[in-house]
Design a protein around this motif. Structure first.
Motif, PDB file in Angstrom:
ATOM      1  N   THR A  62       0.871  -1.178   0.000  1.00  0.00           N
ATOM      2  CA  THR A  62       0.000   0.000   0.000  1.00  0.00           C
ATOM      3  C   THR A  62       0.909   1.229   0.000  1.00  0.00           C
ATOM      4  O   THR A  62       2.127   1.098   0.238  1.00  0.00           O
ATOM      5  N   ARG A  67       0.842  -4.160   4.063  1.00  0.00           N
ATOM      6  CA  ARG A  67      -0.306  -4.448   4.929  1.00  0.00           C
ATOM      7  C   ARG A  67      -0.451  -5.950   5.138  1.00  0.00           C
ATOM      8  O   ARG A  67      -0.450  -6.733   4.194  1.00  0.00           O
ATOM      9  N   ARG A 111      -5.639  -6.778  11.049  1.00  0.00           N
ATOM     10  CA  ARG A 111      -5.141  -5.857  10.019  1.00  0.00           C
ATOM     11  C   ARG A 111      -4.050  -4.986  10.637  1.00  0.00           C
ATOM     12  O   ARG A 111      -4.304  -4.288  11.617  1.00  0.00           O
ATOM     13  N   GLU A 112      -2.851  -5.070  10.087  1.00  0.00           N
ATOM     14  CA  GLU A 112      -1.730  -4.262  10.571  1.00  0.00           C
ATOM     15  C   GLU A 112      -0.908  -3.823   9.363  1.00  0.00           C
ATOM     16  O   GLU A 112      -0.943  -4.489   8.317  1.00  0.00           O
ATOM     17  N   THR A 113      -0.149  -2.757   9.506  1.00  0.00           N
ATOM     18  CA  THR A 113       0.708  -2.301   8.398  1.00  0.00           C
ATOM     19  C   THR A 113       2.140  -2.084   8.882  1.00  0.00           C
ATOM     20  O   THR A 113       2.368  -1.391   9.875  1.00  0.00           O
TER      21      THR A 113
END
Ligand code: SF4
Ligand code: SF4
Length: 167
Positions: A62, A67, A111-113
């Motif tokens: 992203t 991500r 969900r982590e980035t």
């Protein structure tokens, strides 16, 4: 007459079932339940994504970084992601409380980035990920892990060579 014997045995030994949900339920230590992901320990190696047969784990590039997404509704709880993760960033807990209404299914994801930063060595754009400790001798100190986190791959290699590490 066998039932009388069984009845007496049960009266003496008590029930063998548990009273869940009105009391605690026993869970084996190595039960393979809900996935836990620690962003700070992830090296972005993507091994977990490669070994996940049902495709419950996915990485996407992203504008902000890389991500990580993991869907519990797709997971078959095989444990391979934990087995191959070099840093214990992903592991299975003993938590099995995952029943949920259909409307909450999108909440069953992680969900982590892993964000982009500028390398503190050469200013190049790079991912702020944990260093991979496999084969590094002497092992990373906590200070080195933080230092390596914001270095690009080339500067990481240089830093390791300067301290005489084998990798
Ligand atoms: S460090 Fe672990 S959680 Fe991160 S990408 Fe590699 S295998 Fe997956
Ligand atoms: S436990 Fe198995 S199915 Fe679930 S995320 Fe890990 S590798 Fe994929």
């Amino acid at each position: 007459m066998n039932f009388i014997k069984t009845l007496i045995q049960n009266l003496v030994s008590g029930p063998s079932t548990v009273s869940y949900p009105f009391g605690p339920a026993w869970t084996p230590d190595n039960f393979r339940g809900r996935i836990d992901f620690k962003l700070a320990s992830c090296t972005a190696c993507r091994a977990c994504e490669q070994v996940c047969a049902p495709g419950a784990i996915r990485f996407d590039k992203t504008p902000e970084g890389l991500r990580f997404m993991m869907w519990h509704n797709t997971c078959v709880f095989c444990g391979l992601c934990e087995h191959y993760c070099p840093t214990d960033a992903i592991r299975q807990t003993t938590d099995w409380h995952m029943a949920h209404p259909v409307k909450d299914e999108f909440g069953m994801a992680i969900r982590e980035t892993i964000v982009y930063v500028n390398c503190t060595g050469c200013n190049a754009k790079t991912l702020s990920s944990a260093p991979n400790p496999v084969g590094v001798e002497p092992p990373f100190t906590p200070e080195e892990i933080e230092q390596q986190r914001n270095l690009c791959p080339a500067c990481r290699k240089k830093a390791l060579a300067e301290r005489g590490a084998v990798s």
